[in-house]
Design an enzyme around this catalytic site. Structure first.
Site, PDB file in Angstrom:
ATOM      1  CD  GLU A 203      33.410  35.827  43.758  1.00 24.55           C
ATOM      2  OE1 GLU A 203      33.924  35.512  42.669  1.00 24.55           O
ATOM      3  OE2 GLU A 203      33.951  36.597  44.560  1.00 24.55           O
TER       4      GLU A 203
ATOM      5  CE  LYS B 154      36.170  33.574  44.741  1.00 24.02           C
ATOM      6  NZ  LYS B 154      37.400  33.581  43.948  1.00 24.02           N
TER       7      LYS B 154
HETATM    8  P1  13P Z   1      39.538  37.965  47.185  1.00 24.36           P
HETATM    9  O1  13P Z   1      39.979  36.670  47.813  1.00 24.36           O
HETATM   10  O2  13P Z   1      40.633  38.993  47.111  1.00 24.36           O
HETATM   11  O3  13P Z   1      38.265  38.476  47.755  1.00 24.36           O
HETATM   12  O4  13P Z   1      39.250  37.647  45.655  1.00 24.36           O
HETATM   13  C1  13P Z   1      38.510  36.540  45.334  1.00 24.36           C
HETATM   14  C2  13P Z   1      37.731  36.819  44.124  1.00 24.36           C
HETATM   15  O5  13P Z   1      37.799  36.089  43.169  1.00 24.36           O
HETATM   16  C3  13P Z   1      36.824  37.989  44.114  1.00 24.36           C
HETATM   17  O6  13P Z   1      35.991  37.924  42.989  1.00 24.36           O
END
Ligand code: 13P
Length: 338
Positions: free
Chosen positions: A178, A220
């Site tokens: 991410e 992500k």
């Molecule tokens: P949001 O979709 O609220 O940004 O959260 C996703 C997430 O996993 C953030 O680490």
């Protein structure tokens, strides 16, 4: 099954057509913020009640392929006394786990942050796998200002993200990589594109350095948008075009799926933007969602800490999951909101 096959099997479940991921892995301080917004005090019991309600939503598995859990939740029992991971599996949903330990200032890089949690990671992952987790998540965060993120922050975060991903893969756990370029600020969409491309290039360099198999991971990222305080906002089509032009340059085609975070977009914006992205199909990768707030906000308001509101909260989650499933197929229409 070999490790590679295990990874690919989990990934094919996670990016199943028409399905996406629910990020329910808010840390204790973050979920406290979400609960405060709906007038609920965050206690261990309330978090258990809320998450048990969400995960037992009838039909959730029709639209949700995986749920990212916070450590505490993986240890909890549902309201019916079943381990949360077992409840998800019964719904046909793959349990996953957030494994980073949050973030803090990066020394000698004013305004930048670094994510913690590599120490003891292998041992923790083994425990989580024992409890049913098949995939993991690690979040790197990048602030945009005129001078951030620095090269140092991009290199340091990418290095750690790649080390996390390599450890996950060695244990047959799919790493979700991410990279959140924060929406806060008054920057333009062009500046967001520039930063996002630099971040992604650095991350894929590090993944390569550490021998991470691109076929065995999911990315992500945040979408490419103007800052939240920018004078004008972008249309879904503008977001889709800016996002895809960055990703086509910086994300190798071997990555099977891109599962976007919502990052402070409203639930409706996040759905409309995902739909616009999928209007440009086919792309080398599946374009799906791994939303936290954009899936849960309406459900949290409906619940408001009262168990009797459980069915209404489940309906609200079910609706957002269904609309994002439609968006994933490029088949969402705003009329479907009502
Ligand atoms: P949001 O979709 O609220 O940004 O959260 C996703 C997430 O996993 C953030 O680490």
């Amino acid at each position: 099954m070999g490790q590679q096959q295990v990874l690919e099997e989990t990934i094919s479940q996670l990016i199943h057509p028409g399905k996406g991921i629910l990020a329910a892995d808010e840390s204790a301080p973050t979920i406290a913020k979400r609960f405060t917004a709906v007038g609920v005090e965050s206690t261990e019991d309330k978090r258990r009640e809320y998450r048990s309600l969400m995960f037992s939503t009838p039909g959730l598995g029709d639209y949700i392929s995986g749920v990212i859990l916070y450590e505490e939740t993986l240890d909890q029992l549902s309201l019916d006394g079943e381990p949360m991971a077992a409840l998800l599996q019964r719904q046909g949903i793959v349990p996953g786990i957030k494994v980073d330990k949050g973030k803090g200032p990066l020394a000698n890089a004013p305004g930048d942050e670094i994510t913690f949690g590599l120490d003891g990671l292998e041992e923790r992952l083994l425990g989580f796998r024992e409890q049913g987790a098949r995939f993991a998540k690690w979040r790197d965060v990048y602030h945009i200002t005129d001078t951030n993120p620095s090269r140092l922050a991009m290199e340091a975060n990418a290095e750690i993200l790649a080390r996390y991903a390599a450890v996950c893969q060695s244990l047959g756990i799919v790493p979700i990589v991410e990279t959140e370029v924060l929406i806060d600020g008054h920057h333009t969409i062009e500046r967001c594109a520039q930063v996002s491309e630099a971040v992604l290039r650095e991350v894929f360099r590090a993944l390569d350095r550490h021998g991470v198999g691109l076929e065995g991971m999911l990315l992500k990222p945040s979408m490419v948008t103007p800052g939240k305080s920018h004078t004008s906002q972008a249309s879904p089509e503008q977001v889709a075009q800016a996002t895809l032009s960055v990703f086509r340059r910086a994300v190798p085609a071997a990555v099977p799926g891109i599962v976007f975070l919502s990052g402070g977009q409203t639930p409706e914006q996040a759905t409309a933007n995902l739909h616009a992205l999928n209007q440009h199909a086919p792309q080398p990768w599946q374009l799906s969602f791994s939303y936290g707030r954009a899936l849960q906000e309406p459900a949290q308001h409906a619940w408001a800490g009262n168990l009797e509101n459980g069915p209404a909260a489940q309906d609200a989650l079910h609706l957002r999951a269904k609309l994002n499933s439609a968006a994933r197929n490029g088949a969402y229409k705003p009329e479907m909101e009502s």
